[in-house]
Enzyme design. Structure first.
Site, PDB file in Angstrom:
ATOM      1  N   ASN A   1       0.835  -1.213   0.000  1.00  0.00           N
ATOM      2  CA  ASN A   1       0.000   0.000   0.000  1.00  0.00           C
ATOM      3  C   ASN A   1       0.864   1.256   0.000  1.00  0.00           C
ATOM      4  O   ASN A   1       0.504   2.265  -0.611  1.00  0.00           O
ATOM      5  CB  ASN A   1      -0.959   0.000   1.179  1.00  0.00           C
ATOM      6  CG  ASN A   1      -2.198  -0.825   0.901  1.00  0.00           C
ATOM      7  OD1 ASN A   1      -3.053  -0.430   0.114  1.00  0.00           O
ATOM      8  ND2 ASN A   1      -2.277  -2.003   1.510  1.00  0.00           N
TER       9      ASN A   1
ATOM     10  N   HIS B   1      -8.078  -0.870   6.210  1.00  0.00           N
ATOM     11  CA  HIS B   1      -8.391  -2.146   6.851  1.00  0.00           C
ATOM     12  C   HIS B   1      -9.044  -3.064   5.811  1.00  0.00           C
ATOM     13  O   HIS B   1      -9.941  -2.625   5.080  1.00  0.00           O
ATOM     14  CB  HIS B   1      -9.346  -1.909   8.036  1.00  0.00           C
ATOM     15  CG  HIS B   1      -9.659  -3.167   8.764  1.00  0.00           C
ATOM     16  ND1 HIS B   1      -8.746  -3.783   9.602  1.00  0.00           N
ATOM     17  CD2 HIS B   1     -10.761  -3.967   8.753  1.00  0.00           C
ATOM     18  CE1 HIS B   1      -9.287  -4.894  10.083  1.00  0.00           C
ATOM     19  NE2 HIS B   1     -10.500  -5.024   9.586  1.00  0.00           N
TER      20      HIS B   1
ATOM     21  N   ASP C   1      -9.739  -0.135  14.539  1.00  0.00           N
ATOM     22  CA  ASP C   1     -10.479  -0.332  13.288  1.00  0.00           C
ATOM     23  C   ASP C   1     -11.881   0.287  13.360  1.00  0.00           C
ATOM     24  O   ASP C   1     -12.876  -0.309  12.962  1.00  0.00           O
ATOM     25  CB  ASP C   1     -10.546  -1.828  12.914  1.00  0.00           C
ATOM     26  CG  ASP C   1      -9.163  -2.407  12.675  1.00  0.00           C
ATOM     27  OD1 ASP C   1      -8.278  -1.669  12.222  1.00  0.00           O
ATOM     28  OD2 ASP C   1      -8.968  -3.600  12.949  1.00  0.00           O
TER      29      ASP C   1
HETATM   30  C1  GRF Z   1      -3.266  -4.668   3.988  1.00  0.00           C
HETATM   31  O1  GRF Z   1      -4.140  -5.717   3.690  1.00  0.00           O
HETATM   32  C2  GRF Z   1      -3.953  -3.616   4.836  1.00  0.00           C
HETATM   33  O2  GRF Z   1      -5.312  -3.501   4.567  1.00  0.00           O
HETATM   34  C3  GRF Z   1      -3.760  -4.156   6.225  1.00  0.00           C
HETATM   35  O3  GRF Z   1      -2.464  -4.722   6.214  1.00  0.00           O
HETATM   36  C4  GRF Z   1      -2.123  -5.110   4.885  1.00  0.00           C
HETATM   37  C5  GRF Z   1      -0.834  -4.404   4.572  1.00  0.00           C
HETATM   38  O4  GRF Z   1      -0.280  -4.843   3.360  1.00  0.00           O
HETATM   39  N1  GRF Z   1      -3.949  -3.113   7.201  1.00  0.00           N
HETATM   40  P1  GRF Z   1       0.921  -4.048   2.710  1.00  0.00           P
HETATM   41  O5  GRF Z   1       2.077  -4.054   3.730  1.00  0.00           O
HETATM   42  O6  GRF Z   1       0.470  -2.672   2.377  1.00  0.00           O
HETATM   43  O7  GRF Z   1       1.307  -4.858   1.503  1.00  0.00           O
END
Ligand code: GRF
Length: 188
Positions: free
Chosen positions: A16, A109, A145
């Site tokens: 992300n 989330h 959350d």
């Molecule tokens: C994602 O699924 C996010 O929604 C959750 O943790 C995961 C993080 O993945 N909070 P990344 O490290 O961004 O690949």
């Protein structure tokens, strides 16, 4: 456009983070990522940030949450961070930290909140027989959350989905959703 200074907090791979950063490169992006913070010095996302010229700060919580959060707060202030985007940051922030950044922290989330706060969201959605899963970007409050929803992305649950196959499709949707929701929230 003056870009808002965003700090991203991660614990792991940082996909992300990469999506947020890619979108921030657009000329009309309302934000730029000025720092990546982690509780895990071995987080792959930290190496990626360094390779991409983004300052990083890693610190362990082994000596307790107070000192840990104090160090993070100082690092973020040192980089004049205006807003924090949690992106796979696997620790719960204290009410004191959240209060210091009141209304300036967002999180992604992997469920359609208020369904399935916490862990194992995809397994829980499949076990419940849900036809639709997804992800939520929300403002962080001192309840885990929880907090005002900024945006959601819906992803159909397919026959034969496992938590892993569903997670992979939701993650793709997260990469679309998070930059858009963050930009929308910063320009609200
Ligand atoms: C994602 O699924 C996010 O929604 C959750 O943790 C995961 C993080 O993945 N909070 P990344 O490290 O961004 O690949």
């Amino acid at each position: 456009m003056v870009k808002r200074r965003v700090g991203v907090m991660i614990s792991g791979r940082g996909s992300n983070l990469k999506a947020l950063h890619a979108a921030s490169q657009a000329e009309d992006s309302p934000y730029s990522i000025v720092m990546v913070v982690s509780d895990n010095a071995a987080a792959p996302g930290l190496d990626w940030a360094t390779e991409n010229g983004i300052p990083t700060f890693a610190t362990s919580a082994d000596d307790g949450r107070e000192g840990f959060e104090h160090r993070i707060h100082a690092a973020l202030e040192g980089m004049k961070v205006e807003a924090i985007a949690l992106a796979g940051f696997m620790r719960i922030l204290s009410p004191e930290f959240v209060a210091r950044w009141q209304g300036r922290i967002v999180n992604i989330h992997p469920s359609l909140l208020p369904k399935y706060p916490g862990l194992d969201t995809h397994a829980r959605a499949i076990a419940a027989g849900d036809e639709v899963a997804g992800a939520t970007v929300h403002v962080v409050t001192d309840k885990v959350d929880d907090g005002p929803i900024i945006g959601t992305a819906e992803v159909p649950v397919e026959a034969g989905d496992t938590p892993e196959t569903l997670a992979a499709r939701v993650l793709e949707a997260e990469h679309e959703l998070y930059p858009q929701a963050l930009a929308h929230w910063l320009t609200r």
